[in-house]
Write a protein that holds these residues in place. Structure first.
Motif, short mmCIF file in Angstrom:
data_model
loop_
_atom_site.label_atom_id
_atom_site.label_comp_id
_atom_site.label_asym_id
_atom_site.label_seq_id
_atom_site.Cartn_x
_atom_site.Cartn_y
_atom_site.Cartn_z
N GLU A 151 0.83 -1.21 0.00
CA GLU A 151 0.00 0.00 0.00
C GLU A 151 0.86 1.25 0.00
OE1 GLU A 151 -3.80 -1.91 2.38
OE2 GLU A 151 -2.27 -0.86 3.52
N THR A 152 0.19 2.39 -0.13
CA THR A 152 0.88 3.68 -0.25
C THR A 152 1.86 3.93 0.90
OG1 THR A 152 -0.93 4.57 -1.51
CG2 THR A 152 0.57 6.15 -0.54
N HIS A 206 4.24 5.64 -4.69
CA HIS A 206 2.80 5.51 -4.98
C HIS A 206 2.19 6.84 -5.43
CE1 HIS A 206 1.37 1.41 -4.06
NE2 HIS A 206 2.49 1.34 -3.35
N ARG A 207 2.57 7.94 -4.78
CA ARG A 207 2.03 9.25 -5.17
C ARG A 207 2.44 9.60 -6.60
NH1 ARG A 207 3.29 10.24 0.12
NH2 ARG A 207 5.30 11.19 -0.37
N GLY A 248 0.71 7.12 -9.26
CA GLY A 248 -0.73 7.23 -9.41
C GLY A 248 -1.46 6.01 -8.88
N PRO A 249 -2.80 6.08 -8.85
CA PRO A 249 -3.61 5.02 -8.23
C PRO A 249 -3.53 3.67 -8.92
CG PRO A 249 -5.02 6.62 -9.34
CD PRO A 249 -3.62 7.18 -9.36
N ALA A 281 -1.24 1.11 -6.95
CA ALA A 281 -1.85 0.45 -5.79
C ALA A 281 -2.81 -0.63 -6.22
CB ALA A 281 -2.55 1.48 -4.90
N LYS A 282 -3.57 -0.36 -7.28
CA LYS A 282 -4.53 -1.34 -7.78
C LYS A 282 -3.81 -2.59 -8.29
CE LYS A 282 -8.48 -1.77 -10.84
NZ LYS A 282 -9.25 -1.19 -11.92
N HIS A 338 3.53 2.60 -14.19
CA HIS A 338 2.38 3.51 -14.26
C HIS A 338 2.84 4.92 -14.65
CE1 HIS A 338 -0.59 0.50 -13.10
NE2 HIS A 338 0.42 -0.05 -12.46
#
Length: 177
Positions: free
Chosen positions: A35-36, A45-46, A49-50, A53-54, A73
């Motif tokens: 996770e982030t 992670h920031r 992008g999302p 995490a996915k 990503h």
């Protein structure tokens, strides 16, 4: 600073792990759930992008010493290799688990034909691993693996502070094949 071992260049730089445009992969000092989180994991992670995490959530949880690979990503890197370092004083034996992080990351890089990779100082933040000890384990592990690397030719350590950079440069200078 750079030093070559068995055709593999090890280098140390001060900087931000998410700004390593000339490396195909960056390594995330991940948490077990991928996770982030904070520190390196939060920054990666920031910036990614999302979607990161996915994608990563399908591979969680991981154990100390384990590593998994995702795409980059929104990062300038093709891949992110996520590894869970040991919590110093809790996960035993710390040195073997930390060495396993580096070995497993290098293995994934090789399996994916990656030629350049950027590592943070795994486990040295909130996980409490002493910087000098961690650098010795990291470099010794990588130098031992260097003879087996066919694709990987550049391994960079990206250190957050000038003090961390100084420690890594000192240890790297002392290393022999």
């Amino acid at each position: 600073m750079e030093k070559e071992f068995s055709g593999v260049t090890l280098e140390c730089r001060q900087g931000d792990i998410v700004n390593q445009k000339d490396c195909e992969a960056v390594v995330n000092a991940a948490n077990a759930q991928l996770e982030t989180g904070g520190g390196v994991a939060g920054a990666i992670h920031r910036a990614a992008g999302p979607g990161l995490a996915k994608e990563a959530s399908t591979m969680a949880p991981i154990k100390p010493g384990e590593a998994v690979i995702t795409t980059g990503h929104n990062l300038p890197n093709e891949y992110v290799i996520h590894c869970l370092g040991p919590v110093y004083g809790r996960d035993k034996p710390e040195d073997e688990l930390l060495a396993r992080c580096y070995r497993n990351s290098l293995k994934l890089a090789e399996e994916n034909g990656i030629t350049s990779i950027a590592f943070p100082a795994i486990s040295t933040g909130v996980f409490g691993y002493p910087m000098e000890e961690a650098a010795k384990v990291a470099f010794a592990t990588i130098i031992k693996q260097a003879t087996t690397l066919k694709h990987l030719k550049k391994i960079r350590f990206v250190l957050h502070s000038s003090k961390d950079l100084e420690v890594h440069e000192k240890i790297l200078t002392e290393m022999r094949e």
